[in-house]
Enzyme design. Sequence first.
Site, PDB file in Angstrom:
ATOM      1  N   LYS A 224       0.819  -1.226   0.000  1.00  0.00           N
ATOM      2  CA  LYS A 224       0.000   0.000   0.000  1.00  0.00           C
ATOM      3  C   LYS A 224       0.844   1.263   0.000  1.00  0.00           C
ATOM      4  CE  LYS A 224      -4.256  -1.819   1.953  1.00  0.00           C
ATOM      5  NZ  LYS A 224      -5.087  -1.923   3.165  1.00  0.00           N
ATOM      6  N   HIS A 249      -1.853  -3.655  -4.599  1.00  0.00           N
ATOM      7  CA  HIS A 249      -0.959  -3.648  -3.426  1.00  0.00           C
ATOM      8  C   HIS A 249      -0.451  -5.053  -3.096  1.00  0.00           C
ATOM      9  CE1 HIS A 249      -4.499  -4.858  -0.958  1.00  0.00           C
ATOM     10  NE2 HIS A 249      -3.594  -5.294  -0.093  1.00  0.00           N
ATOM     11  N   HIS A 275      -2.659 -12.781   0.534  1.00  0.00           N
ATOM     12  CA  HIS A 275      -3.659 -12.570   1.577  1.00  0.00           C
ATOM     13  C   HIS A 275      -5.027 -12.149   1.033  1.00  0.00           C
ATOM     14  CE1 HIS A 275      -2.215  -8.393   1.240  1.00  0.00           C
ATOM     15  NE2 HIS A 275      -3.299  -8.002   1.890  1.00  0.00           N
TER      16      HIS A 275
END
Length: 367
Positions: A224, A249, A275
């Site tokens: 990010k 990101h 993730h």
Amino acid sequence: MRNLFPYEHQIRLLAGIILLGLASSSNDWILLTAGIGLIYTGASGYCPLFQVLGINAQRARNNYHLSLIPAHNPEPIYLFNRHGDLVFRNAAAKNILVNLRSMDDLHEVEDHTDFNAEHGLELLSFHDKGSHYLLNFDPIPGTELIAAYGFDATKLLKTREDIIESQKELIFRMGEIGETRNLQAGNHVKSVAEYSEQLALLSGLRLEDIELMKMASPLHDIGKVAIPDSILLKPGKLNEDEWEIMKTHASIGYELLRHSDRPVMRVAAIIAAQHHEKWDGSGYPNGLAGREIHIYGRITALADVFEALGSERVYKKAWPLEKILDYLEQEKGKHFDPDLVDLFRQNLPLFLNIREQNQVPTMRLVG
Ligand SMILES: [Fe+2]
Ligand SMILES: [Fe+2]
């Protein structure tokens, strides 16, 4: 054969000659016999008295044991026979583990033992007199003895601990910056790390992998840093184009981390990349499905969402627990690994406890 003290043989020889002199002037046969005896033992270096007392045998054993270990070693060394009895300790070991009599006694003092199956090396760790020692066991070739080489690792371990703690701190701070580029980030990365650790424990991962995962998970959103403020800090929902940029990101984080050989960075790279993958294959960036997604990725996904839903953001209020649990159930086998959702629900109090510990009342995050 060595002397008990310097010039001991010569002193015995001299005493014998004096006794002979006294005997010749006094005609005392006892003095004569004692004088001859002293001259004999002084000249030959052989003393029947020492023999009787076992002094020579003890000294010979000591000399033998000393010859087996490195000379002038300032670290403690213990020798054990094949029955495990302690047969020798060098000068440095005299005041450490003073009650040690056999290998069995070591079980009472050990903190832990590392056994390296590949090298057959066993490393026992213990504390004594405020210091932290390591004992390394090695059979002495050509004998039936096992040497335990001690090493005072107090300073070394302290330094290692400091380095690991600084690494953790650094990773953690980087993660916070990645999350919001704003150091009032609250406890998001801390909570995600702790939920992940708990889930990893419940999943039966190896302890060292759990530790690595806990250290690495704060970096899940490090990508990010490359997302513009206008998107990252936008109050309200993102439009489609903005959302596509936001999604980058994950791969940016992977690119940032993938070049390191450090185990913690390798784990962090996997977590950053995966993730946002989903169990049913509908996630990003690579649309991985099921067990194609690394267990680190699956665990962080659940921990990250649980944390985010339960916290207030600029665009939403914190969800009540019931609603979060319904959502997890609904997404079981879709977004999340079904086994992990089950583990999570069965052990909910553990996670609620972490949540309570990390609660920050006025937290406003984007994530
Ligand atoms: Fe993310
Ligand atoms: Fe996050």
